[in-house]
Scaffold this active site. Structure first.
Site, PDB file in Angstrom:
ATOM      1  N   LYS A 283       0.846  -1.187   0.000  1.00 41.09           N
ATOM      2  CA  LYS A 283       0.000   0.000   0.000  1.00 41.09           C
ATOM      3  C   LYS A 283       0.889   1.247   0.000  1.00 41.09           C
ATOM      4  O   LYS A 283       1.786   1.371   0.817  1.00 41.09           O
ATOM      5  CB  LYS A 283      -0.903  -0.013   1.238  1.00 41.09           C
ATOM      6  CG  LYS A 283      -2.123   0.871   1.115  1.00 41.09           C
ATOM      7  CD  LYS A 283      -3.104   0.594   2.236  1.00 41.09           C
ATOM      8  CE  LYS A 283      -4.411   1.347   2.017  1.00 41.09           C
ATOM      9  NZ  LYS A 283      -5.395   1.068   3.064  1.00 41.09           N
ATOM     10  N   GLU A 368     -18.605  -6.175  10.432  1.00 42.89           N
ATOM     11  CA  GLU A 368     -19.485  -5.432  11.326  1.00 42.89           C
ATOM     12  C   GLU A 368     -20.505  -6.317  12.032  1.00 42.89           C
ATOM     13  O   GLU A 368     -20.798  -6.121  13.226  1.00 42.89           O
ATOM     14  CB  GLU A 368     -20.208  -4.324  10.549  1.00 42.89           C
ATOM     15  CG  GLU A 368     -19.309  -3.216  10.040  1.00 42.89           C
ATOM     16  CD  GLU A 368     -18.679  -3.514   8.687  1.00 42.89           C
ATOM     17  OE1 GLU A 368     -17.917  -2.666   8.184  1.00 42.89           O
ATOM     18  OE2 GLU A 368     -18.957  -4.607   8.126  1.00 42.89           O
ATOM     19  N   ARG A 396     -24.761  -2.259   7.912  1.00 43.04           N
ATOM     20  CA  ARG A 396     -24.607  -3.654   7.503  1.00 43.04           C
ATOM     21  C   ARG A 396     -24.891  -4.622   8.651  1.00 43.04           C
ATOM     22  O   ARG A 396     -25.004  -5.821   8.425  1.00 43.04           O
ATOM     23  CB  ARG A 396     -23.183  -3.883   6.979  1.00 43.04           C
ATOM     24  CG  ARG A 396     -22.789  -2.909   5.901  1.00 43.04           C
ATOM     25  CD  ARG A 396     -21.654  -3.405   5.042  1.00 43.04           C
ATOM     26  NE  ARG A 396     -22.099  -3.507   3.662  1.00 43.04           N
ATOM     27  CZ  ARG A 396     -21.487  -4.211   2.727  1.00 43.04           C
ATOM     28  NH1 ARG A 396     -20.414  -4.890   3.022  1.00 43.04           N
ATOM     29  NH2 ARG A 396     -21.948  -4.248   1.513  1.00 43.04           N
TER      30      ARG A 396
END
Length: 623
Positions: A283, A368, A396
């Site tokens: 990244k 979640e 969610r």
């Protein structure tokens, strides 16, 4: 003047004419362009720098838009946009009516599936593959999923179903060991072990070379090689988990090496078995600042030139920081307090909590639903969990809040950051959730106006017997200079007295309401300002008294349906109140786009000058 390759790329087919060495140069041009764009407009820099070579290789080998390339979350789709004719358009990134920071089906025929949350690319890709199989066409379907998103429950459900549904789909696991916070969990550790263990690759190659030297056994040898290879995978390192799910596992492969990426993609393009290509990327690759701070530079901030001789402004405390401090205060005085987040320690302000209470901090990754049920189990066994998740991502797990927390009357504290408009657009606006929370039993809903109120509400939430939702925006939490009443469950507070009209505001909108009252005073209007504080239980008595006495305005950072405006409308109707009423909120029938929050608020009449004009007209008409 040297013409850059980047300037010659108008569509993906333009890549086909360039050799690998030329494409390496293109990658560096793209990387420089990404840094320039994100420095000017902000955006997801680190994730896009990490997929430059991978995206170039994909478009070199496959034929978009006939072949379907899907990105999970899609915040790493900038390179894809550049290569599909939107290089110049990317320079309008995150601006109103400009380029979205995510893929959008309406933006390009190359954007096959829009997304802004994790756990989309595998299920959607399988849907594309199944539809192709039904039609009998031959296009390829490629789903790129990050290692963090692979731990999402939706991704795991899709992985379990792919080989049962199709024999022609490519999954690319983009493994960079980072989502926003460092990845966590057994699956992430497993992938890291594959990356570092060279024994599997060495043994596999040595066994193959040895067996192929034995004469006269032909077909038996090839069969034996396959069996030995499977055994080696199971014993040594194991892409075996993916093989058992029905994939042909390849990797790990250097995701920044076009010399290996392109031939591998060309080879797997002809496979007639689901393939999982495990690609290692970094990244922020190629940009030192992003490489060294990948978490901080996940969402790169626009660089604003400093004015000459300007005195730096002191940084204002955000609601995320206020929440982090409040959580630490609770944990310091109550040993039952623990914290849970879903891959967003920094974004939710929980880094400080982890530094002070590492053994009480649980980051479950992008999961979640699991975070909520996990918290419910903790609460059922005597702890007081604080769950910190963005409001939009918490949507969610709504069913889990109802089924696992509210029905069992468990005292979980849900702290929902980014509750309100944000610049990332419709997948990230936290403006649609209140209707659901208000409909649930055994739950309280609070919205703090500032830092001091955040801490007071967290203190109250700790002693309540039922679940609590604390919602707050991505703004300053600096204390407001106005009266402050003691926090009482279900009680509002008066911030300013007035006689000509009243504004009921919730959360940080109290700051705007106070400014409105100050400006209207100059027009000889005396405006009362009330901080609702609680949306459940709601202070009906105080509301009735105000509604019967003077014209009323409600102000909130939410759509009209479900929140404060709905509460007011319900009470007006239920009790036959006919006082003039003005609801200021966002329209629920319109998808609110991306752009700077100030511009979006202006678009929907939620800025101070617009409120002054509309409120003046409203109050004059109410006389």
């Amino acid at each position: 003047m040297i013409t850059r390759i980047l300037d010659k790329i108008k569509q993906p087919e333009d890549l086909k004419q360039y050799n690998t060495d030329e494409l390496k140069g293109l990658c560096e041009e793209i990387r420089a362009y990404l840094v320039d764009v994100c420095s000017s407009h902000g955006g997801h820099l680190g994730s896009n720098l990490g997929v430059v070579e991978l995206t170039v290789a994909l478009h070199k080998v496959f034929d978009s838009p006939s072949d379907k390339i899907l990105f999970d979350i899609s915040h790493q789709g900038y390179v894809h946009k550049i290569l599909t004719g939107r290089k110049d358009y990317l320079n309008t990134l995150r601006s109103y009516q400009g380029c979205s920071g995510f893929l959008q089906r309406e933006e390009s025929s190359h954007d096959h599936f829009g997304a802004g949350h994790a756990g989309t690319a595998l299920s959607a890709g399988l849907g594309f593959a199944a539809a192709r199989d039904q039609r009998g066409t031959g296009e390829k379907v490629i789903s790129i999923v990050g290692d963090a998103a692979l731990g999402c429950g939706v991704s795991l459900e899709a992985l379990n179903n792919i080989a049962e549904t199709t024999d022609d789909m490519i999954v690319i696991l983009n493994d960079n060991k980072m989502s926003i916070s460092p990845n966590v969990g057994a699956l992430s550790k497993y992938l890291n072990r594959i990356m570092t263990d060279k024994n599997y690759r060495h043994v596999r190659e040595n066994v193959k070379q040895f067996l192929t030297k034995i004469p006269r056994f032909g077909e038996a040898i090839r069969s034996g090689v396959a069996k030995v290879e499977d055994a080696a995978k199971s014993i040594l390192v194991p892409g075996a988990i993916f093989e058992e799910l029905g994939f042909h596992y390849i990797g790990p492969v250097d995701g920044h090496n076009l010399d290996s990426l392109i031939p591998i993609l060309e080879a797997i393009a002809t496979d007639k078995k689901p393939v999982l290509l495990h690609v290692m990327t970094e990244k922020g690759h190629g940009f030192h600042e992003a490489e060294s701070c990948p978490e901080r530079l996940h969402g790169f901030k626009k660089k604003v030139p400093a004015e000459p001789d300007a005195v730096p402004k002191p940084a204002e405390k955000s609601f995320s920081q206020s929440f982090g401090e409040a959580s630490c205060q609770l944990a310091a005085k109550d040993s039952r307090v623990v914290s849970i987040t879903a891959g967003m320690l920094s974004g939710t302000g929980m880094t400080i909590f982890k530094e002070r209470f590492p053994d009480k901090t649980y980051d479950v990754g992008i999961a979640e639903e699991h975070a909520v049920v996990f918290a419910a189990g903790m609460a059922a066994n005597g702890l007081r969990p604080i769950v910190a998740i963005y409001a939009t991502f918490m949507q969610r797990a709504m069913d889990c809040v109802y089924h696992d927390v509210c029905l069992q009357e468990l005292p979980v504290i849900f702290c929902l950051d980014r509750a309100g408009l944000v610049e990332d657009g419709p997948t990230h606006h936290g403006i649609y959730d209140l209707g659901f929370w208000r409909a649930l039993p055994n739950i309280h809903i609070m919205q703090p106006r500032d830092d001091a109120e955040m801490k007071a509400m967290m203190d109250l939430a700790l002693i309540l017997d039922h679940a609590t939702v604390v919602r707050y925006p991505k703004t300053s939490a600096e204390d407001l200079p106005c009266p402050r009443a003691k926090i009482e469950l279900g009680k509002s507070e008066v911030l300013r007295e007035g006689t000509d009209g009243v504004v009921w505001a919730v959360g940080r909108e109290c700051e705007l309401a106070l400014a409105l009252a100050e400006e209207l005073q100059k027009k000889d209007f005396s405006l009362k300002v009330v901080n609702a504080r609680f949306l459940k239980p709601f202070d009906k008595e105080a509301f009735f008294n105000d509604a019967k006495a003077m014209p009323m305005i409600t102000l909130e950072d939410h759509v009209k349906t479900g929140g404060l405006a709905s509460i007011a409308a319900e009470l007006f109707l239920e009790h036959g109140i006919s006082t003039p009423y003005l609801a200021k909120a966002y329209p629920e029938a319109e998808v609110i786009t991306w752009g700077k929050v100030d511009r979006l608020r202006e678009l929907y009449g939620m800025t101070l000058p617009q409120l002054i004009e509309e409120s003046t007209q409203f109050l004059n008409a109410s006389k």
